[in-house]
Scaffold this active site. Structure first.
Site, PDB file in Angstrom:
ATOM      1  N   SER A 182       4.386   4.612  12.541  1.00 18.57           N
ATOM      2  CA  SER A 182       2.864   4.303  12.268  1.00 18.57           C
ATOM      3  C   SER A 182       2.470   3.693  13.615  1.00 18.57           C
ATOM      4  O   SER A 182       1.073   3.803  13.848  1.00 18.57           O
ATOM      5  CB  SER A 182       2.912   3.580  11.058  1.00 18.57           C
ATOM      6  OG  SER A 182       3.792   2.405  11.214  1.00 18.57           O
ATOM      7  N   HIS A 210       2.280   9.184   7.400  1.00 20.05           N
ATOM      8  CA  HIS A 210       1.370   9.759   8.447  1.00 20.05           C
ATOM      9  C   HIS A 210       1.693  11.227   8.346  1.00 20.05           C
ATOM     10  O   HIS A 210       1.184  11.935   9.339  1.00 20.05           O
ATOM     11  CB  HIS A 210       1.402   8.923   9.701  1.00 20.05           C
ATOM     12  CG  HIS A 210       1.202   7.381   9.469  1.00 20.05           C
ATOM     13  ND1 HIS A 210       0.054   7.004   9.445  1.00 20.05           N
ATOM     14  CD2 HIS A 210       1.654   6.499   9.449  1.00 20.05           C
ATOM     15  CE1 HIS A 210      -0.209   5.626   9.290  1.00 20.05           C
ATOM     16  NE2 HIS A 210       1.188   5.316   9.167  1.00 20.05           N
ATOM     17  N   LYS A 240      -3.656   7.705   2.432  1.00 20.10           N
ATOM     18  CA  LYS A 240      -4.205   7.956   4.012  1.00 20.10           C
ATOM     19  C   LYS A 240      -4.737   9.314   3.857  1.00 20.10           C
ATOM     20  O   LYS A 240      -5.707   9.343   3.510  1.00 20.10           O
ATOM     21  CB  LYS A 240      -3.131   7.893   4.840  1.00 20.10           C
ATOM     22  CG  LYS A 240      -2.512   6.408   5.082  1.00 20.10           C
ATOM     23  CD  LYS A 240      -1.074   5.931   5.568  1.00 20.10           C
ATOM     24  CE  LYS A 240      -1.056   4.441   5.733  1.00 20.10           C
ATOM     25  NZ  LYS A 240       0.109   4.014   6.094  1.00 20.10           N
TER      26      LYS A 240
HETATM   27  C1  LIG Z   1       0.598   2.841   5.382  1.00 16.60           C
HETATM   28  C2  LIG Z   1       2.157   2.978   5.180  1.00 16.60           C
HETATM   29  C3  LIG Z   1       2.991   2.718   4.120  1.00 16.60           C
HETATM   30  C4  LIG Z   1       2.080   1.892   2.897  1.00 16.60           C
HETATM   31  O1  LIG Z   1       1.378   2.853   1.960  1.00 16.60           O
HETATM   32  P1  LIG Z   1       0.234   2.320   1.167  1.00 16.60           P
HETATM   33  O2  LIG Z   1      -0.219   3.331   0.324  1.00 16.60           O
HETATM   34  O3  LIG Z   1      -0.896   1.796   2.301  1.00 16.60           O
HETATM   35  O4  LIG Z   1       0.870   1.141   0.738  1.00 16.60           O
HETATM   36  C5  LIG Z   1       4.252   3.079   3.892  1.00 16.60           C
HETATM   37  N1  LIG Z   1       4.961   3.469   5.240  1.00 16.60           N
HETATM   38  C6  LIG Z   1       4.156   3.698   6.257  1.00 16.60           C
HETATM   39  C7  LIG Z   1       5.042   4.337   7.239  1.00 16.60           C
HETATM   40  C8  LIG Z   1       2.928   3.525   6.375  1.00 16.60           C
HETATM   41  O5  LIG Z   1       2.292   3.827   7.641  1.00 16.60           O
END
Ligand SMILES: *Cc1c(COP(=O)(O)O)cnc(C)c1O
Length: 384
Positions: A182, A210, A240
């Site tokens: 990320s 992602h 996302k």
């Molecule tokens: C954003 C993210 C999460 C968390 O997801 P949410 O739905 O925002 O709680 C988990 N793992 C990674 C790699 C992320 O980038």
């Protein structure tokens, strides 16, 4: 001041002297990447709304419709009466898209990882995690009480060395990695890790927060040339690219059954509001039906990299490491003057000495804005 406020003030002073103080700032969206903050308009390169779906009229309408039909809140945990009918539809859709037997939707990606990992690993087990895994994978590992060790980032030799040394002394082994990292935007060698996991009878869990909607026609990093790689635990988020909110794990039906019976962050928390599930369903449907749209974020990132002479990106995320937190803050302020919002990422989100700007690209970005951004980065002397 009472002792509680004194404690908070002392802790904050420490954080501030290190240039690490953070604040929440009200930011209104007028488009997927157009934001308004403090009365000024910016183009944001900080969001994870990779396809612009959070502002898509069909996704919004699907959310509204679900709220009208089922109400504003779920009213209970999924295991009690909160499991309204849309959940089943969403889980079936995720499972199909991920080529898995079943899926389970959680309140968020974070809740998925802290819930699932302790179900699969406990005392006497071993967890091996990439050093750059997301914070919530480590949180899940901590909660599990398993013996956990980190391997050097994307270093298969190190992972194999740890498996060689420690596999035998443990009952079960869970390997954790992000599919797309990320804060760095690079990808894990999922196929190679999967082969290694199989050789050592270890279970591979890939966090593809992602990857969904962005990699491999939107199906994520557990796929290669349209074929599913042997990844028994595919985790991801609906927060996302899907434009909504929530997390999921896709796996064999028996594994999902166990997770539904044991994951504390599923059992002891209220189900997601129907509007969120409705929006997620529509977001996923758009992803499934629009492989071309899913290819856009990486194309946009590639345009940025090409303009600056940077290596081609592996995802929609491009970091520019500036080392010290102050440098990242200054760069953020400079680009803000130019009308761009690119948030500085500082420790503890990234390792000490690697504070950075993290550019994330969305299908919703105009090419002209990307070229203007690259120009500003150059002019400000941020890229070497
Ligand atoms: C954003 C993210 C999460 C968390 O997801 P949410 O739905 O925002 O709680 C988990 N793992 C990674 C790699 C992320 O980038």
């Amino acid at each position: 001041m009472d002792s509680l406020s004194k404690f908070a003030a002392r802790k904050l002073a420490e954080i501030k002297t290190r240039g690490l103080h953070r604040q929440t700032i009200a930011t209104a969206h007028s488009g997927a990447v157009q934001v308004k903050r403090g009365g000024k308009e910016y183009v944001s390169f900080s969001g994870n709304d990779y396809l612009g779906l959070s502002q898509h009229p069909d996704v919004i309408a699907a959310g509204n419709k679900a709220a009208e039909k089922y109400g504003a809140g779920a009213g209970a945990s999924r295991l009690i009466t909160g499991d309204h009918p849309l959940y089943e539809k969403l889980e079936k859709k995720i499972a199909r898209f991920k080529a898995a037997e079943a899926a389970c939707v959680f309140g968020s990606g974070y809740l998925t990882n802290v819930g699932v990992i302790p179900v699969l690993a406990g005392e006497g087990d071993l967890i091996l995690a990439d050093r750059l895994c997301h914070a919530c994978m480590f949180a899940g590992a901590e909660l599990s009480k398993a013996n956990y060790k980190v391997f050097r980032h994307n270093d298969l030799d190190h992972l194999e060395e740890l498996l060689d040394r420690f596999r035998k002394a443990h009952r079960q082994v869970l390997i954790l990695t992000d599919g797309v990292f990320s804060m760095d935007g690079d990808r894990a060698p999922v196929r190679a890790i999967s082969d290694l996991a199989r050789r050592y009878d270890a279970w591979l869990m890939v966090d593809d927060a992602h990857g969904l909607g962005v990699v491999e026609k939107g199906r994520g990093t557990s796929f290669e040339k349209g074929q599913k790689i042997d990844v028994p635990l595919q985790m991801g988020t609906l927060s996302k690219a899907a434009g909504s909110y929530g997390g999921y794990i896709a796996a064999d039906a028996v594994v999902i059954d166990l997770i539904k019976n044991r994951a504390r962050s599923l059992i002891y928390t209220t189900a997601l509001p129907p509007a969120v599930i409705g929006a997620s369903l529509k977001g996923l449907e758009i992803i499934e039906k629009n492989p071309k749209l899913c290819a856009e974020p990486i194309k946009k990132a590639a345009l940025f990299c090409k303009t600056l002479g940077l290596p081609a990106p592996q995802s929609s995320i491009v970091p520019l490491v500036l080392a010290e937190p102050e440098a990242a803050l200054q760069a953020f302020e400079a680009l803000k003057e130019d009308g761009f919002l690119v948030h500085p990422i500082r420790p503890p989100t990234v390792p000490e000495g690697t504070a950075r700007l993290r550019f994330s690209f969305s299908a919703a970005h105009d090419d002209e804005d990307i070229v203007r951004l690259a120009g500003a980065v150059q002019r400000r002397g941020l890229a070497k």
